[in-house]
Design an enzyme around this catalytic site. Structure first.
Site: not given
Ligand code: NAD
Ligand code: GLY
Length: 361
Positions: A236, A264, A240, A120, A184, A247, A244, A142, A226, A251
């Site tokens: 949101e 992404h 907030r 939890r 971003e 986005h 998006n 998030k 942010k 998506h």
């Molecule tokens: P990712 O986590 O897939 O990382 C991209 C690639 O880089 C992967 O292959 C990873 O293993 C590699 N990698 C990571 N760090 C590295 C480093 N220092 N050196 C070499 N390789 C490295 O992708 P991302 O772009 O970081 O994140 C995308 C994800 O984030 C999506 O799932 C998206 O939905 C999510 N997201 C979430 C939020 C949120 O607010 N929670 C906001 C935006 C995106």
């Molecule tokens: N990436 C959008 C948010 O965090 O609200």
């Protein structure tokens, strides 16, 4: 090192930004409720950074449980989440054990949701190692996983105790991933920070060359933006939603590409182009700004030609998005660079937009 605070009352937390800081145990230990931490990472990041962090924490007397996940968006699912619970339980992790997510947005979203739900809720620290994660996903709470019927459909708002953004980890990031993160970064300039947008126009080459000062500034300015937005609207319910921008289109583009064709951030860049064209149609944005926005995205080595999926397909894909309310689609639009708003858009306007975009690309 610089520290930015996400101001959320008793749940406020620091974002530490600096170079060669991710293995400084003194940044972690004060946030631990017990000297035990589960380090969630993936098979790509582990060989690069896991030993350094584990050794530093062990040297500070912390019992470390490493959890290495497969790499990739396609693993951001229930099965992988379950494997985290398995490891936590097998290693007798407790309510006071901190989960540390070391990696990009996928590891951060999975680790964060595991922290939100295991026993939890256990303490959580984000150590983002991609630009996208440093400027966006690690901040704001998030967390979640994908469902076969939609991206990020299962999750929770769950704030970390701290974010440790080490820009030196970006040196190992592939060029394409660096550019994806820049989508971003550009977003913050577009929605609320004209001076930052102008700074990005002047410093894009330095960012692509990974100049530490330029990267640190871009990460700091993005996190400040942010943190302000999340501090004002954690759940949101208002402002907030501006984060998006692009986005909802993005998506749809990601889903159409099976999460393989586009990263992404690349899909967000393509969605931003569509959002800019929509802004001319519904938000009186000056048409010349579309070219200016495309030009900065192109300079960041991002794609700017949205795929010609056809209006019907786009609209079907977008109707699964979380931003749909009572069947109506809400979009973030720009009145100008640095000025944005959210509003409902008529279906006929969207159809015209996609028909015109299909002809342009
Ligand atoms: P990712 O986590 O897939 O990382 C991209 C690639 O880089 C992967 O292959 C990873 O293993 C590699 N990698 C990571 N760090 C590295 C480093 N220092 N050196 C070499 N390789 C490295 O992708 P991302 O772009 O970081 O994140 C995308 C994800 O984030 C999506 O799932 C998206 O939905 C999510 N997201 C979430 C939020 C949120 O607010 N929670 C906001 C935006 C995106
Ligand atoms: N990436 C959008 C948010 O965090 O609200």
């Amino acid at each position: 090192m610089e520290t930015i605070t996400v101001a959320l009352g008793a749940r406020s937390y620091p974002i530490y930004i600096g170079s060669e800081i991710f293995d400084r145990a003194e940044l972690y230990v004060p946030h631990f409720a017990q000297k035990k931490a589960a380090l969630v990472t993936n098979e790509t990041v582990a060989p690069l950074y896991l030993d350094r962090l584990s050794n530093a924490l062990r040297a500070a007397g912390v019992d470390v449980v490493p959890i290495v996940l497969p790499d990739g968006e396609r693993h951001k699912n229930w099965q992988t989440l379950n494997s985290i619970y398995d490891s936590l339980l097998r290693n007798r992790c407790e309510r006071k054990t901190t989960i540390v997510a070391l990696g990009g947005g996928v590891v951060g979203d999975l680790g964060g949701f595991a922290a939100a739900s295991f026993l939890r809720g256990v303490p959580f620290i984000q150590v983002p190692t991609t630009l996208l994660a440093q400027v966006d996903s690690s901040v704001g709470g998030k967390t979640g996983i994908n469902h076969p019927l939609g991206k990020n459909m299962i999750g929770a708002f769950y704030q970390p105790k701290a974010v440790i953004a080490d820009i030196s980890t970006l040196n190992s990031l592939p060029d394409r991933e660096l550019s994806a993160g820049l989508a971003e970064v550009i977003k913050y300039g577009l929605i609320r920070d004209l001076p930052f947008f102008e700074w990005l126009e002047q410093h894009m080459e330095k960012l692509l060359a990974r100049e530490p000062q330029a990267l640190a500034y871009a990460v700091r300015r993005s996190c400040e933006n942010k943190a302000e937005v999340v501090g004002a609207d954690e759940r949101e319910e208002g402002e907030r939603a501006l984060l998006n921008l692009g986005h909802t289109f993005g998506h749809a583009i990601e889903t159409a590409g099976n999460y393989e064709r586009w990263l992404h951030g690349e899909a967000v860049a393509l969605g931003t182009v569509l959002a800019a064209r929509l802004s001319v149609a519904v938000a009186q944005m000056h048409p010349s700004l579309v070219a200016r926005i495309e030009s900065l995205l192109r300079a960041a080595k991002l794609p700017v030609d949205p795929p010609a999926l056809g209006a019907e397909r786009y609209i079907k894909l977008m109707s699964n998005d979380k931003k749909v309310e009572q069947g109506k689609m809400r979009f973030v639009t720009l009145n100008d660079i640095g000025a944005s708003s959210v509003g409902f858009v008529e279906l006929s306007t969207l159809i015209r937009l996609f028909d015109q975009s299909d002809r342009t690309t």
